[in-house]
Design a protein around this motif. Structure first.
Motif, PDB file in Angstrom:
ATOM      1  N   ARG A   1     -15.108   9.549   5.722  1.00 14.13           N
ATOM      2  CA  ARG A   1     -14.860   8.220   5.171  1.00 14.13           C
ATOM      3  C   ARG A   1     -14.632   7.273   6.329  1.00 14.13           C
ATOM      4  O   ARG A   1     -13.741   7.496   7.161  1.00 14.13           O
ATOM      5  N   LEU A   2     -15.450   6.231   6.389  1.00 12.81           N
ATOM      6  CA  LEU A   2     -15.357   5.251   7.463  1.00 12.81           C
ATOM      7  C   LEU A   2     -14.811   3.942   6.932  1.00 12.81           C
ATOM      8  O   LEU A   2     -15.123   3.532   5.802  1.00 12.81           O
ATOM      9  N   ARG A   3     -14.018   3.272   7.732  1.00 13.94           N
ATOM     10  CA  ARG A   3     -13.477   1.963   7.381  1.00 13.94           C
ATOM     11  C   ARG A   3     -14.431   0.889   7.886  1.00 13.94           C
ATOM     12  O   ARG A   3     -14.668   0.751   9.077  1.00 13.94           O
TER      13      ARG A   3
ATOM     14  N   ILE B   1     -24.035   3.723  13.047  1.00  7.81           N
ATOM     15  CA  ILE B   1     -23.618   5.078  12.670  1.00  7.81           C
ATOM     16  C   ILE B   1     -24.732   6.038  13.059  1.00  7.81           C
ATOM     17  O   ILE B   1     -25.887   5.846  12.677  1.00  7.81           O
ATOM     18  N   VAL B   2     -24.392   7.063  13.833  1.00  8.02           N
ATOM     19  CA  VAL B   2     -25.373   8.058  14.262  1.00  8.02           C
ATOM     20  C   VAL B   2     -24.894   9.432  13.826  1.00  8.02           C
ATOM     21  O   VAL B   2     -23.756   9.820  14.086  1.00  8.02           O
ATOM     22  N   LEU B   3     -25.768  10.173  13.150  1.00  7.85           N
ATOM     23  CA  LEU B   3     -25.461  11.520  12.707  1.00  7.85           C
ATOM     24  C   LEU B   3     -26.474  12.475  13.348  1.00  7.85           C
ATOM     25  O   LEU B   3     -27.686  12.312  13.178  1.00  7.85           O
ATOM     26  N   LEU B   4     -25.954  13.459  14.081  1.00  9.42           N
ATOM     27  CA  LEU B   4     -26.818  14.390  14.807  1.00  9.42           C
ATOM     28  C   LEU B   4     -26.666  15.796  14.251  1.00  9.42           C
ATOM     29  O   LEU B   4     -25.579  16.214  13.851  1.00  9.42           O
ATOM     30  N   GLN B   5     -27.780  16.517  14.232  1.00  8.91           N
ATOM     31  CA  GLN B   5     -27.771  17.942  13.888  1.00  8.91           C
ATOM     32  C   GLN B   5     -28.208  18.726  15.124  1.00  8.91           C
ATOM     33  O   GLN B   5     -28.924  18.208  15.971  1.00  8.91           O
ATOM     34  N   GLU B   6     -27.770  19.994  15.197  1.00 10.12           N
ATOM     35  CA  GLU B   6     -28.025  20.828  16.380  1.00 10.12           C
ATOM     36  C   GLU B   6     -27.629  20.075  17.646  1.00 10.12           C
ATOM     37  O   GLU B   6     -28.397  19.976  18.613  1.00 10.12           O
TER      38      GLU B   6
ATOM     39  N   TYR C   1     -19.843   4.169  21.615  1.00 14.85           N
ATOM     40  CA  TYR C   1     -19.151   4.456  20.357  1.00 14.85           C
ATOM     41  C   TYR C   1     -17.679   4.774  20.595  1.00 14.85           C
ATOM     42  O   TYR C   1     -17.343   5.670  21.371  1.00 14.85           O
ATOM     43  N   ASP C   2     -16.823   4.040  19.903  1.00 16.60           N
ATOM     44  CA  ASP C   2     -15.381   4.260  20.021  1.00 16.60           C
ATOM     45  C   ASP C   2     -14.911   5.436  19.181  1.00 16.60           C
ATOM     46  O   ASP C   2     -13.846   6.009  19.444  1.00 16.60           O
ATOM     47  N   TYR C   3     -15.685   5.785  18.148  1.00 14.80           N
ATOM     48  CA  TYR C   3     -15.253   6.825  17.217  1.00 14.80           C
ATOM     49  C   TYR C   3     -16.320   7.924  17.150  1.00 14.80           C
ATOM     50  O   TYR C   3     -17.505   7.639  16.973  1.00 14.80           O
ATOM     51  N   ARG C   4     -15.902   9.161  17.294  1.00  6.71           N
ATOM     52  CA  ARG C   4     -16.848  10.267  17.300  1.00  6.71           C
ATOM     53  C   ARG C   4     -16.148  11.543  16.843  1.00  6.71           C
ATOM     54  O   ARG C   4     -14.924  11.678  16.939  1.00  6.71           O
ATOM     55  N   ASP C   5     -16.965  12.459  16.355  1.00  2.66           N
ATOM     56  CA  ASP C   5     -16.414  13.724  15.883  1.00  2.66           C
ATOM     57  C   ASP C   5     -17.531  14.763  15.877  1.00  2.66           C
ATOM     58  O   ASP C   5     -18.697  14.436  15.681  1.00  2.66           O
ATOM     59  N   THR C   6     -17.182  16.019  16.109  1.00  2.00           N
ATOM     60  CA  THR C   6     -18.144  17.109  16.034  1.00  2.00           C
ATOM     61  C   THR C   6     -17.545  18.244  15.222  1.00  2.00           C
ATOM     62  O   THR C   6     -16.325  18.412  15.168  1.00  2.00           O
ATOM     63  N   ILE C   7     -18.441  19.024  14.617  1.00  2.82           N
ATOM     64  CA  ILE C   7     -17.994  20.183  13.851  1.00  2.82           C
ATOM     65  C   ILE C   7     -19.033  21.277  14.005  1.00  2.82           C
ATOM     66  O   ILE C   7     -20.241  21.021  13.961  1.00  2.82           O
ATOM     67  N   HIS C   8     -18.578  22.508  14.228  1.00  4.04           N
ATOM     68  CA  HIS C   8     -19.481  23.647  14.321  1.00  4.04           C
ATOM     69  C   HIS C   8     -19.795  24.111  12.906  1.00  4.04           C
ATOM     70  O   HIS C   8     -18.928  24.632  12.201  1.00  4.04           O
TER      71      HIS C   8
ATOM     72  N   TYR D   1     -17.364   2.379  13.554  1.00  5.89           N
ATOM     73  CA  TYR D   1     -16.332   2.111  12.552  1.00  5.89           C
ATOM     74  C   TYR D   1     -15.305   3.233  12.579  1.00  5.89           C
ATOM     75  O   TYR D   1     -15.651   4.407  12.808  1.00  5.89           O
ATOM     76  N   PRO D   2     -14.037   2.913  12.332  1.00  6.93           N
ATOM     77  CA  PRO D   2     -12.978   3.932  12.374  1.00  6.93           C
ATOM     78  C   PRO D   2     -13.199   5.033  11.336  1.00  6.93           C
ATOM     79  O   PRO D   2     -13.676   4.778  10.225  1.00  6.93           O
ATOM     80  N   ILE D   3     -12.864   6.257  11.724  1.00 11.47           N
ATOM     81  CA  ILE D   3     -12.931   7.400  10.818  1.00 11.47           C
ATOM     82  C   ILE D   3     -11.581   7.528  10.119  1.00 11.47           C
ATOM     83  O   ILE D   3     -10.550   7.746  10.763  1.00 11.47           O
TER      84      ILE D   3
END
Length: 363
Positions: free
Chosen positions: A201-203, A135-140, A159-166, A180-182
């Protein structure tokens, strides 16, 4: 006779200085219990804690050579300030993570170092891919299009699962890369500010893990402010300029801490509302381990670096400011292993923090 009087006077001065150091270490160590909303300037005190910690350590060495029985004084100081000392500079026995442990990384990538050449910026993506965290969590995590294409190519292969948010503004993007699946996600508004965080929430097998990515209010220091601060720390500024510059920097830091306080409280409320869930909270808090913001978020959680790391773990590395402001926290049912700040990559103004975790069961 005169020599004995002088020696006694010097010893008295040293003892008094050691006692004063311990008192100041105690005051500074617990300054984070005071809300910066009411007393913003007090929020800066926690930044001084390592100074008094090191001074007390020097007294320990001094007494060992000068007057051995006085060694008890700095030892007593460390005992009285055990909580802040352990939080700021933990010492733990190294333990090998179990084979089924989950590797988590949090990293402020500074827009993949927006001022660098493409090849240099992509070294951050290559580093993340080579670490192969679960699991990798990035800022900026925003980047120019050409760099973003290279980042996607490298990380999407891992990574098969990824997401970004502004989160706020143009550049403050929070990103998740997961093996892991989101299941779902929730955008977390941090109080009345434009800052935000995101909870996923990850499975994981038959279990679920709530993972939070956050980025609190930045210091507000300009590049010139940071250069000035670095010069002040290194003694390269005249006394008058240092005094005026210090007041300006401290004022900006205090106002930023004042803004972080409600952000931390809002995130703490989100965490409390998920009591009973396995949870990992990551991110750039932009504040010290003894700060009000850190204390608010960490209530009811374990600080993975305190539990399994060693030393100061400074994660910010620019402008003469060396502090641990990047964090991985977890719920009580999770055991952290080998949490460390990795200094082998310094392209960003932050070092990544990484840790192995093992979920033991329901909280």
């Amino acid at each position: 006779m005169v020599f004995k009087k002088i020696k006694k006077a010097v010893l008295g001065i040293l003892v008094g200085a050691n006692v004063a150091t311990i008192v100041l270490m105690l005051v500074v160590g617990y300054a984070g219990r005071v809300s910066p909303v009411s007393y913003p300037m007090l929020s800066n005190l926690s930044m001084l804690f390592p100074v008094f910690l090191v001074i007390n350590l020097l007294f320990l060495v001094l007494w060992a050579f000068v007057r051995l029985r006085y060694v008890l004084l700095p030892i007593l100081g460390f005992a009285i300030c055990y909580g802040p000392v352990r939080t700021y500079m933990p010492i733990n026995f190294t333990s090998t993570p179990p084979e089924d442990a989950i590797k988590v990384m949090s990293y402020n990538v500074w827009c993949f170092s927006m001022d660098s050449e493409t090849e240099t910026s992509l070294k951050i993506a290559d580093y993340i891919a080579s670490e192969n965290a679960d699991i990798v969590l990035l800022q900026e995590a925003d980047a120019r299009q050409r760099i973003q294409e290279g980042v996607d190519k490298r990380l999407n292969a891992v990574y098969d699962y990824r997401d970004t948010i502004h989160a706020v503004g143009k550049y403050d993007v929070l990103a998740l890369y997961s093996k892991y699946p989101i299941i779902d996600k929730e955008h977390i508004r941090l109080g009345t500010s434009v800052r935000s965080a995101v909870g996923y929430r990850l499975r994981i097998g038959d279990d679920t893990l709530t993972v939070v990515n956050s980025h609190f209010q930045i210091s507000g220091l300009s590049i010139d402010d940071r250069k000035l601060l670095k010069n002040i720390v290194e003694g390269e500024v005249k006394r008058e300029e240092a005094s005026a510059g210090s007041k300006l920097v401290l004022s900006k830091l205090a106002q930023a801490a004042k803004k972080r306080a409600p952000q931390a409280k809002a995130l703490a409320e989100f965490i409390r509302n998920r009591k009973g869930e396995s949870i990992v909270v990551c991110g750039d808090f932009n504040d010290t381990p003894l700060s009000f913001a850190h204390r608010q978020v960490a209530q009811g959680l374990k600080d993975c670096f305190v539990e399994s790391g060693n030393g100061f773990g400074f994660s910010y590395n620019r402008g003469g400011m060396y502090v641990r402001i990047d964090n991985i926290l977890c719920s009580d049912n999770i055991t952290p292993y080998d949490c460390k700040v990795d200094r082998k990559i310094d392209i960003s103004d932050h070092y990544p923090i990484k840790c192995y975790i093992k979920i033991k069961g329901k909280p």
